[in-house]
Motif scaffolding. Sequence first.
Motif, short mmCIF file in Angstrom:
data_model
loop_
_atom_site.label_atom_id
_atom_site.label_comp_id
_atom_site.label_asym_id
_atom_site.label_seq_id
_atom_site.Cartn_x
_atom_site.Cartn_y
_atom_site.Cartn_z
N ILE A 48 24.99 38.84 35.34
CA ILE A 48 26.38 38.70 35.82
C ILE A 48 26.97 40.09 36.06
N GLU A 49 26.66 41.04 35.17
CA GLU A 49 27.16 42.40 35.36
C GLU A 49 26.63 42.99 36.67
N LYS A 73 37.62 37.64 36.24
CA LYS A 73 37.28 36.27 35.85
C LYS A 73 35.89 35.89 36.37
N ILE A 74 35.12 35.28 35.51
CA ILE A 74 33.86 34.66 35.96
C ILE A 74 34.19 33.20 36.19
N ALA A 75 34.38 32.83 37.45
CA ALA A 75 34.84 31.47 37.76
C ALA A 75 33.73 30.45 37.52
N LYS A 100 46.24 41.36 48.74
CA LYS A 100 46.77 42.53 48.05
C LYS A 100 46.53 42.47 46.53
N ALA A 101 46.58 41.28 45.97
CA ALA A 101 46.47 41.14 44.52
C ALA A 101 45.03 41.17 44.02
N GLY A 102 44.08 40.74 44.84
CA GLY A 102 42.70 40.69 44.36
C GLY A 102 41.78 40.00 45.33
N ALA A 103 40.63 39.55 44.81
CA ALA A 103 39.64 38.94 45.70
C ALA A 103 38.81 37.94 44.91
N SER A 104 38.27 36.96 45.64
CA SER A 104 37.26 36.08 45.05
C SER A 104 35.97 36.27 45.83
N ILE A 125 26.85 32.76 41.24
CA ILE A 125 27.97 33.28 40.46
C ILE A 125 29.20 33.44 41.35
N GLU A 126 30.33 32.90 40.89
CA GLU A 126 31.61 33.10 41.57
C GLU A 126 32.48 33.99 40.68
#
Lengths: 175, 128
Positions: A48-49, A73-75, A100-104, A125-126
């Motif tokens: 995951i890392e 977050k690890i969705a 602006k706040a983040g990304a998925s 992994i999401e």
Amino acid sequence: MRWLWIDSIIEHEPESRLVAIKNISLSEDHLHDYFVNGHVVAPFSLLIEGMAQTAGILVGSVSRFKEKVILAKIAHANLDRDVTAGDCVRFDATIERLDKAGASTTGVIDRRVAGGDAWERVGTIELMFSHIDNNMAGVEFPEDNFVFSDNFKMVLEQAGLASLAEEVKEEQCLG
Amino acid sequence: MSRDEIFEKIQTVLDDALGVDEDEVTPNASLTADLGAESIDFLDIVFRIEKTFDIKIPQGELFPEGLTENPEWVADGNLTDEGLSMLKERMGHVNFDAIENGDRNVSKIADSITVDSLVNFVEMKLGS
């Protein structure tokens, strides 16, 4: 990024996709502490890392590393098979949504089938990343971009993507 | 799309974003107090609602942001009358009665956002 968990970047589609590989080696001490059914395996947390570093570089590259990007977050994370010493692992990350706040991001982990060029699926992994200077809580952080450090720039340089990080260096000098 | 259909899709969104069972996602369930949502989950929920309903949600439209930066809206950690009026005007999809009639602490604002708030918001966006 103090502990690199990718060896090299092999593909980059700007603002969309980044692919990196990691060769798992018995010389990594942590492998000697992690066994499944008597066999050495790479801990899934470190896979995951690896995906977080791959996707994090991708998300950071969109802003030319002006934003501080942290894993928030690890969705979802699914592992279908183990990875062991001698395996070449591929992290393939795609931006699902960014603002602006983040990304998925969505990502797949594959490993090269021994003795050939074929790849087999290890897991999916999401992840969610935060642009922490624009976090909803309004918390302030140092101006210095502490997320993307020199060893990470080395990976970019080896992939021929040094120009992405150079702009940050110049701006920090001017600042 | 009917309100029931929107609700069912919101159940799936919250199941995916928060890892809760769909039967926990009742209309009056608070995202934070009942379903355990944290700040990054709000961004996750926004992204998932955009994808599910094929709509765009500008930052700050679904969930309140930047409140504490304006002293006219928040004083000593509590929402002022001006702040409450602003929230009610900008966020008609949220029922702020509990805030208006009870604890005005800003930490309680998020508790007012319920599953119904999300359904109201999507219904409004699809209607417009």
